[in-house]
Design a protein around this motif. Structure first.
Motif, PDB file in Angstrom:
ATOM      1  N   THR A   9      -6.538   5.710  -6.910  1.00 59.29           N
ATOM      2  CA  THR A   9      -5.824   5.056  -5.816  1.00 59.29           C
ATOM      3  C   THR A   9      -5.875   3.538  -5.980  1.00 59.29           C
ATOM      4  OG1 THR A   9      -7.830   4.904  -4.485  1.00 59.29           O
ATOM      5  CG2 THR A   9      -6.527   6.908  -4.221  1.00 59.29           C
ATOM      6  N   LYS A  10      -5.420   2.868  -4.940  1.00 61.06           N
ATOM      7  CA  LYS A  10      -5.591   1.420  -4.829  1.00 61.06           C
ATOM      8  C   LYS A  10      -7.033   1.037  -5.163  1.00 61.06           C
ATOM      9  CE  LYS A  10      -5.521  -2.101  -1.119  1.00 61.06           C
ATOM     10  NZ  LYS A  10      -5.263  -2.295   0.319  1.00 61.06           N
ATOM     11  N   GLN A  11      -7.222  -0.144  -5.732  1.00 63.13           N
ATOM     12  CA  GLN A  11      -8.495  -0.709  -6.197  1.00 63.13           C
ATOM     13  C   GLN A  11      -8.879  -0.226  -7.590  1.00 63.13           C
ATOM     14  OE1 GLN A  11     -11.958  -0.876  -3.702  1.00 63.13           O
ATOM     15  NE2 GLN A  11     -10.778  -0.872  -1.803  1.00 63.13           N
ATOM     16  N   VAL A  12      -8.304   0.881  -8.037  1.00 57.81           N
ATOM     17  CA  VAL A  12      -8.703   1.432  -9.335  1.00 57.81           C
ATOM     18  C   VAL A  12      -7.655   1.037 -10.370  1.00 57.81           C
ATOM     19  CG1 VAL A  12      -9.391   3.492 -10.609  1.00 57.81           C
ATOM     20  CG2 VAL A  12      -9.846   3.333  -8.153  1.00 57.81           C
ATOM     21  N   ALA A  13      -7.904  -0.089 -11.037  1.00 51.20           N
ATOM     22  CA  ALA A  13      -6.937  -0.617 -11.998  1.00 51.20           C
ATOM     23  C   ALA A  13      -6.982   0.101 -13.331  1.00 51.20           C
ATOM     24  CB  ALA A  13      -7.193  -2.112 -12.211  1.00 51.20           C
ATOM     25  N   SER A  14      -7.952   0.975 -13.495  1.00 54.43           N
ATOM     26  CA  SER A  14      -8.074   1.677 -14.773  1.00 54.43           C
ATOM     27  C   SER A  14      -7.046   2.789 -14.910  1.00 54.43           C
ATOM     28  CB  SER A  14      -9.478   2.261 -14.909  1.00 54.43           C
ATOM     29  OG  SER A  14      -9.796   3.074 -13.793  1.00 54.43           O
ATOM     30  N   HIS A  15      -6.602   3.392 -13.794  1.00 55.66           N
ATOM     31  CA  HIS A  15      -5.733   4.556 -13.848  1.00 55.66           C
ATOM     32  C   HIS A  15      -4.425   4.277 -13.115  1.00 55.66           C
ATOM     33  CE1 HIS A  15      -9.673   6.200 -14.839  1.00 55.66           C
ATOM     34  NE2 HIS A  15      -9.080   7.284 -15.311  1.00 55.66           N
ATOM     35  N   ASP A  49       0.813  -1.224   0.000  1.00 58.11           N
ATOM     36  CA  ASP A  49       0.000   0.000   0.000  1.00 58.11           C
ATOM     37  C   ASP A  49       0.845   1.273   0.000  1.00 58.11           C
ATOM     38  OD1 ASP A  49      -2.214  -1.604   0.057  1.00 58.11           O
ATOM     39  OD2 ASP A  49      -3.029  -0.854   1.937  1.00 58.11           O
ATOM     40  N   VAL A  50       1.737   1.407  -0.967  1.00 59.68           N
ATOM     41  CA  VAL A  50       2.557   2.616  -1.084  1.00 59.68           C
ATOM     42  C   VAL A  50       2.311   3.259  -2.439  1.00 59.68           C
ATOM     43  CG1 VAL A  50       4.860   3.607  -0.870  1.00 59.68           C
ATOM     44  CG2 VAL A  50       4.330   1.452   0.293  1.00 59.68           C
ATOM     45  N   GLY A  51       1.949   4.520  -2.442  1.00 61.42           N
ATOM     46  CA  GLY A  51       1.712   5.231  -3.684  1.00 61.42           C
ATOM     47  C   GLY A  51       2.994   5.585  -4.412  1.00 61.42           C
ATOM     48  N   PHE A  52       2.881   5.830  -5.723  1.00 59.49           N
ATOM     49  CA  PHE A  52       4.048   6.166  -6.539  1.00 59.49           C
ATOM     50  C   PHE A  52       4.758   7.401  -5.999  1.00 59.49           C
ATOM     51  CE2 PHE A  52       6.158   8.359 -10.028  1.00 59.49           C
ATOM     52  CZ  PHE A  52       6.875   7.336 -10.625  1.00 59.49           C
ATOM     53  N   GLY A  53       3.995   8.366  -5.493  1.00 56.87           N
ATOM     54  CA  GLY A  53       4.572   9.620  -5.044  1.00 56.87           C
ATOM     55  C   GLY A  53       4.856   9.668  -3.552  1.00 56.87           C
ATOM     56  N   GLY A 110      -1.401   1.136  -5.565  1.00 57.77           N
ATOM     57  CA  GLY A 110      -1.337   2.520  -5.134  1.00 57.77           C
ATOM     58  C   GLY A 110      -1.673   2.665  -3.668  1.00 57.77           C
ATOM     59  N   ALA A 111      -1.526   3.879  -3.153  1.00 59.47           N
ATOM     60  CA  ALA A 111      -1.846   4.147  -1.752  1.00 59.47           C
ATOM     61  C   ALA A 111      -3.309   3.821  -1.478  1.00 59.47           C
ATOM     62  CB  ALA A 111      -1.547   5.605  -1.421  1.00 59.47           C
ATOM     63  N   SER A 112      -3.583   3.393  -0.238  1.00 59.74           N
ATOM     64  CA  SER A 112      -4.899   2.874   0.125  1.00 59.74           C
ATOM     65  C   SER A 112      -5.891   3.985   0.440  1.00 59.74           C
ATOM     66  CB  SER A 112      -4.780   1.955   1.339  1.00 59.74           C
ATOM     67  OG  SER A 112      -6.055   1.667   1.877  1.00 59.74           O
ATOM     68  N   PRO A 139     -13.401   3.448  -4.816  1.00 57.70           N
ATOM     69  CA  PRO A 139     -13.107   2.721  -3.570  1.00 57.70           C
ATOM     70  C   PRO A 139     -13.894   3.208  -2.370  1.00 57.70           C
ATOM     71  CG  PRO A 139     -11.086   3.229  -4.745  1.00 57.70           C
ATOM     72  CD  PRO A 139     -12.182   3.929  -5.478  1.00 57.70           C
ATOM     73  N   TRP A 140     -14.114   4.516  -2.271  1.00 63.52           N
ATOM     74  CA  TRP A 140     -14.812   5.026  -1.090  1.00 63.52           C
ATOM     75  C   TRP A 140     -16.313   5.142  -1.302  1.00 63.52           C
ATOM     76  CZ3 TRP A 140     -10.692   7.450  -3.475  1.00 63.52           C
ATOM     77  CH2 TRP A 140     -10.973   8.496  -4.346  1.00 63.52           C
ATOM     78  N   ASP A 141     -16.801   4.592  -2.404  1.00 66.48           N
ATOM     79  CA  ASP A 141     -18.246   4.499  -2.615  1.00 66.48           C
ATOM     80  C   ASP A 141     -18.725   3.202  -1.978  1.00 66.48           C
ATOM     81  OD1 ASP A 141     -20.845   4.329  -3.429  1.00 66.48           O
ATOM     82  OD2 ASP A 141     -20.427   4.399  -5.576  1.00 66.48           O
TER      83      ASP A 141
END
Length: 791
Positions: A416-422, A56-60, A356-358, A523-525
């Protein structure tokens, strides 16, 4: 000529060769000669392999890729190796790991989601087929020593108990000869649910004595490697080092969090701006790269109340400290290789995040990350979190940060995490270090790469071919491409030119520099799957990677023909690799019977025996939203009885039936670790044989309701107490059910984490579910949200 000299290594195990020479009658005969005892040894010149995968670490996030967090080990390895700026994961933990460890796309190995939402569809059943032997097994059969440390969230949910089967555990099923870690989406860093092989292990010391799992697993990895090199110095190793850091809970000693005091006072928008500026300075994004617009639903920093800002700042300081802490201990592992003189001949992958970050911490984050999905969000008020700000990251906390910090740490990308489209969900900074394998140092590599590329790269470094037959089973070809072509040629054309992405029906396709993507859910929906609509209605976006590094400028309207071309490629790839059928269901996937996946425990009764421990919620009767009884047949010693009879859960909530220090029978229910409800017998339990029972009468009328706990000794009522609120989903992802003790973090405050075992004998304990099951009234999105927050 040895067996290994004759072996092609494409058939594993390498077949034994029967001795075909002459035999003598007498072993003392001078003509009695035989070849050396055959041993499978690795090819000459095979490198050691160390794969480090953070969670759970984002690119940035990392300073090595322009972020705010100091990671000296990452920068050290990058200075002596290569930074890959377009390395990709699957957007989720279990799928990334299953893909990486097999060299095949995640749906092909059955891991289209996490194991707890498995269905019977081939791409989503969480069962790796035997046609896809894992990398560790291939290397083991080629003479490598193999070990895994840390997180494993790839074991099918119904196989996580001590009765197995263990075919999909790291050891023995996945080819690792040694495993020290946990088999869940997360673990309490102060009280981890450790397994050594397949057996539960009690941690060596308590957190007040300085215990933290990150340090522990590093010590274990260092010791294992030292032993390998001491006893078999010529035998190469494959070590997979997978910390729970930096997944929730963000547990870290306070002094590490304090290093970042004041560094995030101006909020997440400012963080994103600073990050992309540093990224351009480092060259990890082009000078003309644009910072993407805030993803839909991300709150504005300036709109947050001042008291809440104090909490939000500490969340990010704490997270940054946790990430640097993880890098520090990873550095200890690297130092040990250096001290042994083997670092230069070890292929090291340092993958900074399995996605990506969670964005699973909610809009304001949480002191207890399981509270929100159990109806306890009202307890996580700003006032409560402020009151406990000094405990953030400590043993009393189970913290997560706000979704906005997650978005900030994925800069410059969307989502973010869970969103494989972006790319915010799938692009992770990765470092490759191998001084004896390539000459380039301190350089960037911009070729498109993916986690499935590790397997063919590792096989090249190990000098072994991808096998065609393993244990008599014909193998699926690897899906990835070796990265070795790019090691010494920074401008070499990329070889991985097409790659699909899918997670929770968020979909994307990369092809020759272009990407077409569509986001079906957020993810937060928490209403995911309730109003997702038809897949045919999903709006696709189009991005030209040659001019738009960050997916900031959608060209779908300007180039509809190109978009249609890529959508067709996605459909072909999806059909080829088991992505279909697309599945955004919730309720059906949460109930094993409806999802058509196996369960270990069947029926409404379960008898447990003394010594049984480490039972996860996946392999226990579910007592939530229903009445139940627990009966214990025990022998109380003459000196009196005390200690735990049966417990479930830990610091984040659960319950325990026990005898207190005075010998009274007690049932305590801990609601999300904040409120304790207790029923206690009026008199202590005297010495002798007894049946001790708690009957819980659930109020009904929905989920998360209360009930009456009544206690009985030998059938006679001895006390009762009200439980006003109960959990809806999970007590914990890794805390367990234990007979005769409470392992891990203690469920209740009445006893400690050690010496809480029952001082007597337990003959048996019978758990019986009532007939008034109200769990069907739990909205499916709440349970799914709980699972997604803990994977």
């Amino acid at each position: 000529m040895t067996t290994n000299d004759r072996a092609s290594r494409t058939v594993l195990p390498i077949p034994d060769q029967r001795y075909a020479g002459a035999f003598t009658y007498d072993a003392t005969d001078a003509d009695t000669t035989f070849p050396a005892v055959p041993r499978v040894t690795a090819p000459d010149g095979a490198a050691n392999v160390l794969v480090i995968l953070l969670d759970d670490v984002g690119f940035g996030a990392s300073r090595a890729f322009g972020g705010p967090v100091n990671m000296p080990t990452a920068e050290r390895l990058a200075a002596g190796g290569l930074k890959y700026t377009r390395f990709h994961t699957t957007a989720l933990c279990s799928p990334t790991r299953a893909a990486m460890l097999s060299g095949r796309n995640h749906h092909t190995v059955g891991m289209g989601s996490i194991t707890e939402t498995a269905t019977n569809a081939p791409g989503y059943n969480s069962v790796r087929p035997n046609t896809c032997a894992p990398v560790a097994e291939v290397l083991r059969l080629n003479g490598f020593s193999t070990a895994q440390f840390g997180k494993c969230h790839e074991v099918p949910a119904w196989e996580t108990s001590g009765v197995g089967p263990f075919d999909h555990w790291p050891s023995p099923g996945n080819g690792f000869e040694y495993f020290y870690g946990f088999t869940a989406g997360e673990t309490n860093q102060y009280y981890p649910a450790i397994r050594q092989g397949t057996s539960p292990v009690e941690q060596a010391k308590l957190p007040e004595e300085g215990y933290h799992f990150m340090e522990d697993m590093t010590d274990q990895a260092i010791n294992w490697i030292k032993q390998q090199k001491a006893l078999a110095p010529d035998r190469p190793f494959f070590t997979y080092f997978a910390p729970g850091a930096t997944h929730m809970p963000h547990h870290v000693p306070k002094e590490w969090a304090d290093k970042y005091k004041g560094q995030f006072d101006d909020g997440w928008e400012a963080l994103r701006e600073r990050t992309i500026a540093r990224q351009k300075e480092l060259g990890v994004v082009p000078q003309d790269a644009d910072l993407t617009a805030p993803s839909e639903g991300i709150p504005n920093w300036d709109d947050q109340p001042e008291d809440l800002k104090k909490v939000l700042r500490r969340q990010m300081e704490n997270y940054a400290g946790f990430l640097e802490f993880a890098d520090f201990h990873t550095g200890r592992l690297i130092d040990s290789l250096d001290e042994l003189g083997i670092l230069e001949d070890t292929l090291v992958y340092y993958i900074i995040g399995d996605n990506g970050a969670s964005a699973e911490g909610g809009e304001v984050g949480s002191f207890n990350g399981v509270a929100g999905t159990n109806g306890g969000a009202d307890l996580m008020t700003t006032e409560y979190m402020l009151e406990h700000l000094g405990e953030w990251g400590g043993v009393e906390s189970y913290p997560h940060y706000s979704i906005a910090w997650a978005h900030g740490l994925n800069a410059p990308y969307q989502w973010t995490k869970q969103v494989a489209s972006h790319w915010g969900g799938t692009r992770n900074g990765t470092i490759v270090h191998w001084p004896n394998g390539f000459e380039s140092k301190g350089e960037l590599r911009h070729q498109f790469t993916h986690v499935i590329d590790l397997a063919p790269t590792i096989f090249e470094a190990a000098k072994v071919p991808a096998p065609v037959l393993v244990h008599g089973v014909t193998q699926e070809p690897l899906h990835g491409y070796s990265m070795t072509y790019s090691f010494d040629e920074g401008d070499a054309p990329e070889t991985h030119t097409t790659q699909y992405f899918e997670m929770f029906t968020n979909r994307g396709i990369y092809h020759n520099g272009w990407s077409a993507v569509t986001k079906h859910h957020t993810p937060w929906d928490t209403q995911m799957g309730q109003h997702g609509g038809s897949f045919a209605d999903d709006r696709w976006e189009l991005y030209d990677g040659s001019t738009d590094w960050t997916q900031a400028h959608d060209l779908a309207k300007e180039q509809p023909e190109k978009l249609e071309e890529l959508k067709k490629i996605f459909m072909i790839q999806a059909a080829r690799f088991n992505v279909y059928p697309l599945d955004d269901r919730t309720a059906e996937r949460l109930v094993p019977g409806l999802a058509h996946r196996p369960t270990l425990v069947k029926g409404k009764e379960l008898v447990l025996f003394e010594g049984m421990s480490g039972l996860t919620e996946n392999v226990m009767l579910d007592l939530k939203a229903k009445s139940f009884s627990i009966t214990a047949q025990v022998q109380v010693a003459e000196a009196g009885g005390r200690g735990v009879l049966l417990s479930q859960g830990g610091r984040t909530g659960g319950w325990a039936l026990f005898l207190d220090a005075d010998g009274h029978l007690v049932y305590t229910y801990s609601f999300v670790g904040v409120i304790e409800y207790t029923a206690r017998s009026a008199e202590p339990v005297v010495a002798g044989e007894h049946q001790l029972r708690i009957e819980f009468a659930y109020d009904g009328g929905g989920f998360g309701k209360g009930g009456l706990a009544s206690l009985y000794i030998d059938g006679e009522p001895v006390g009762e107490g009200r439980v006003e609120r109960t959990h809806i989903t999970l007590y914990s992802f890794d805390e367990t059910t234990d007979v005769g003790r409470d392992t891990g973090s203690p469920v209740v405050s009445a006893y400690g984490a050690r010496d809480n075992g029952f001082k007597g004998r337990i003959e048996w304990i019978k758990v019986v579910q009532g007939d008034d099951d109200h769990s069907h009234l739990v909205p499916s999105h709440i349970t799914l949200e709980a699972l997604m927050a803990q994977q």
